[in-house]
Design an enzyme around this catalytic site. Structure first.
Site, PDB file in Angstrom:
ATOM      1  N   GLY A  30      44.776  49.579  45.588  1.00  0.00           N
ATOM      2  CA  GLY A  30      46.121  49.243  46.045  1.00  0.00           C
ATOM      3  C   GLY A  30      46.867  50.301  46.818  1.00  0.00           C
ATOM      4  CE1 TYR A  86      47.594  38.690  53.128  1.00  0.00           C
ATOM      5  CE2 TYR A  86      46.083  39.617  54.744  1.00  0.00           C
ATOM      6  CZ  TYR A  86      46.317  39.013  53.523  1.00  0.00           C
ATOM      7  OH  TYR A  86      45.261  38.751  52.703  1.00  0.00           O
ATOM      8  CB  CYS A  97      43.867  25.609  70.866  1.00  0.00           C
ATOM      9  SG  CYS A  97      42.773  25.689  72.271  1.00  0.00           S
TER      10      CYS A  97
HETATM   11  C1  PLP Z   1      41.837  43.705  46.045  1.00  0.00           C
HETATM   12  C2  PLP Z   1      41.528  44.448  44.835  1.00  0.00           C
HETATM   13  C3  PLP Z   1      41.298  45.837  44.881  1.00  0.00           C
HETATM   14  C4  PLP Z   1      41.397  46.646  46.157  1.00  0.00           C
HETATM   15  O1  PLP Z   1      42.700  46.680  46.640  1.00  0.00           O
HETATM   16  P1  PLP Z   1      43.054  47.607  47.931  1.00  0.00           P
HETATM   17  O2  PLP Z   1      44.502  47.330  48.157  1.00  0.00           O
HETATM   18  O3  PLP Z   1      42.205  47.127  49.041  1.00  0.00           O
HETATM   19  O4  PLP Z   1      42.782  49.007  47.553  1.00  0.00           O
HETATM   20  C5  PLP Z   1      40.963  46.484  43.715  1.00  0.00           C
HETATM   21  N1  PLP Z   1      40.868  45.820  42.537  1.00  0.00           N
HETATM   22  C6  PLP Z   1      41.098  44.487  42.441  1.00  0.00           C
HETATM   23  C7  PLP Z   1      40.971  43.823  41.132  1.00  0.00           C
HETATM   24  C8  PLP Z   1      41.438  43.758  43.570  1.00  0.00           C
HETATM   25  O5  PLP Z   1      41.672  42.446  43.479  1.00  0.00           O
END
Ligand code: PLP
Length: 416
Positions: free
Chosen positions: A240, A318, A344
């Protein structure tokens, strides 16, 4: 974070390779990744803390091309998978099954069986029903499945609403309060070994304090569990960490993030697991495209590329921003234009009212920071073959995925 792209002698290079050379040999549109940027970001995670044992499980939903997985597997990376198909990819790329963690709210029994057979490291379970199913499937094989519960620490984060996951109202995880009872039940199940606690609070998060807050809530849970005789060794903090999409954006570094986590964990004897996706690959990739036409409609100016929303859907899905830069910038005043593809759909755009150096038909442009959630979300919409992918290493490159052909478009189909 390492990018791997810069201008040298008036033209854009990936490492030591001019992008124009790739376009000449492979054609466009084409995804292009810097191997040293990917490895550099991975190493930044793997080597950040001396004080706390860490394992890095690259989340391959961000970019699951075999060439990228192989590159990381050779460095000893672990992987975070969310489907049986991703498990298959990791194994094909030479990844170690004992370093795989399996996340996701909807694992099927076939996928659980496949993962048990492969001997993965950890099932991150997201509901009571899943815990029971994993237990039953493991008992059937006379195995004990290693599990963690993915808890929902109920921290709110500032990110796009489609990629926030850490609140009670989201479909992900188990309420952190309710998790305690489920841990006690899981610990008594014959087919399970309780190994850890996991969480993942969302994606594209810049606020390191949000991760620290989640970690503190998890540490409190670990203590409560300890009081009830359940000992936890592994904390999986998910992925994340946000990345800057504009060249001038300052984002927290991988090192800042890892140092903040290790400060909380020092001296506790716990093993930290992380599941980064975006922060390893996003900035390491560009989408290389050719300008097909310039067009004027009333006061509006359009630059039409040979790449489209089927190649990169992030702007439409997004509202994401991506820098778009000329591979060999021309002289002259900048132009303001909508940069669009041939599909399109009005949603088929890469940028609106964007100022760029003047470009002419035949010129090459690079859409930046698309190494994550780029190719993996591409489709054959408008019956467009999917792009080629290239991995650059120094002054050389490897085509890690061939451009699709028209024959590929109808593979498995039949007329009646
Ligand atoms: C998507 C996801 C990640 C990776 O998230 P990033 O934002 O790409 O680092 C890690 N763990 C889980 C469970 C996820 O769903």
């Amino acid at each position: 974070m390492v990018r791997g792209f810069e201008y040298k002698r008036g033209q854009l290079h990936c490492e030591d390779l001019p992008l124009a050379e790739v376009a000449g040999r492979v054609g466009t549109p084409c995804y292009l990744y810097s191997a040293s940027a990917i490895v550099g970001n991975y190493e930044a995670y793997a080597q950040a803390c001396a004080r706390v044992p860490v394992s890095v499980h690259y989340s391959l939903k961000a970019n699951s091309s075999l060439g990228v997985l192989g590159l990381l597997a050779r460095r000893g990376a672990g992987f975070d998978i969310v489907s049986g198909g991703e498990l298959f990819r990791v194994l094909q790329a030479g990844g170690d099954p004992e370093r795989i963690v399996f996340s996701g709210v909807g694992k099927t029994s076939d996928e659980i069986d496949y993962a048990l057979g492969a001997g993965i490291a950890l099932f991150n379970c997201e509901s009571d029903a899943e815990v029971e199913l994993v237990n039953r499937r493991a008992c059937k094989r006379r195995l004990r499945a290693p599990i963690a519960l993915r808890v929902n620490p109920d921290v709110s984060v500032e990110t796009h609403p489609f990629i926030a996951t850490g609140l009670r109202e989201h479909k992900f995880g188990i309420d952190i309060v309710e998790a305690e009872e489920l841990y006690c039940r899981a610990a008594r199940m014959e087919g399970l070994v309780v190994k850890g606690v996991s969480c993942h609070i969302g994606s594209q998060i810049f606020d390191i304090q949000a991760f620290v807050e989640a970690l503190r809530k998890i540490l409190a849970l670990v203590e409560r569990l300890h009081g009830r005789g359940i000992s936890i060794r592994h904390l999986d903090l998910g992925g994340g960490l946000g990345v800057g999409y504009r060249r001038e954006d300052a984002s927290p570094t991988i090192d800042d993030y890892m140092q903040a986590l290790s400060r909380e964990l020092a001296g506790r004897g716990l093993h930290l697991m992380v599941e980064p996706g975006r922060s390893i690959v996003a900035q390491a990739g560009v989408l290389l495209a050719t300008v097909l036409y310039r067009k004027r409609s009333g006061a509006k100016e359009f630059v039409i590329l040979d790449a489209a929303m089927n190649d990169l859907i992030r702007p439409a899905l997004y509202e994401s921003y991506h820098d778009i830069i000329a591979v060999k910038p021309n002289q002259g005043p900048p132009v303001k234009a909508d940069i669009v593809g041939p599909v399109c759909e009005t949603g088929d755009f890469f940028a609106r009212d964007r100022e760029i150096t003047p470009v002419a038909p035949g010129d090459l442009v690079a859409v930046c920071t698309v190494g994550a959630y780029g190719f993996v979300l591409s489709s054959n919409y408008n019956s467009r073959p999917r792009a080629a992918e290239v991995l650059v290493d120094g002054a050389g490159f490897t085509v890690i995925r061939d451009r699709e052909t028209y024959a590929d478009l109808i593979r498995g189909e039949r007329t009646v």
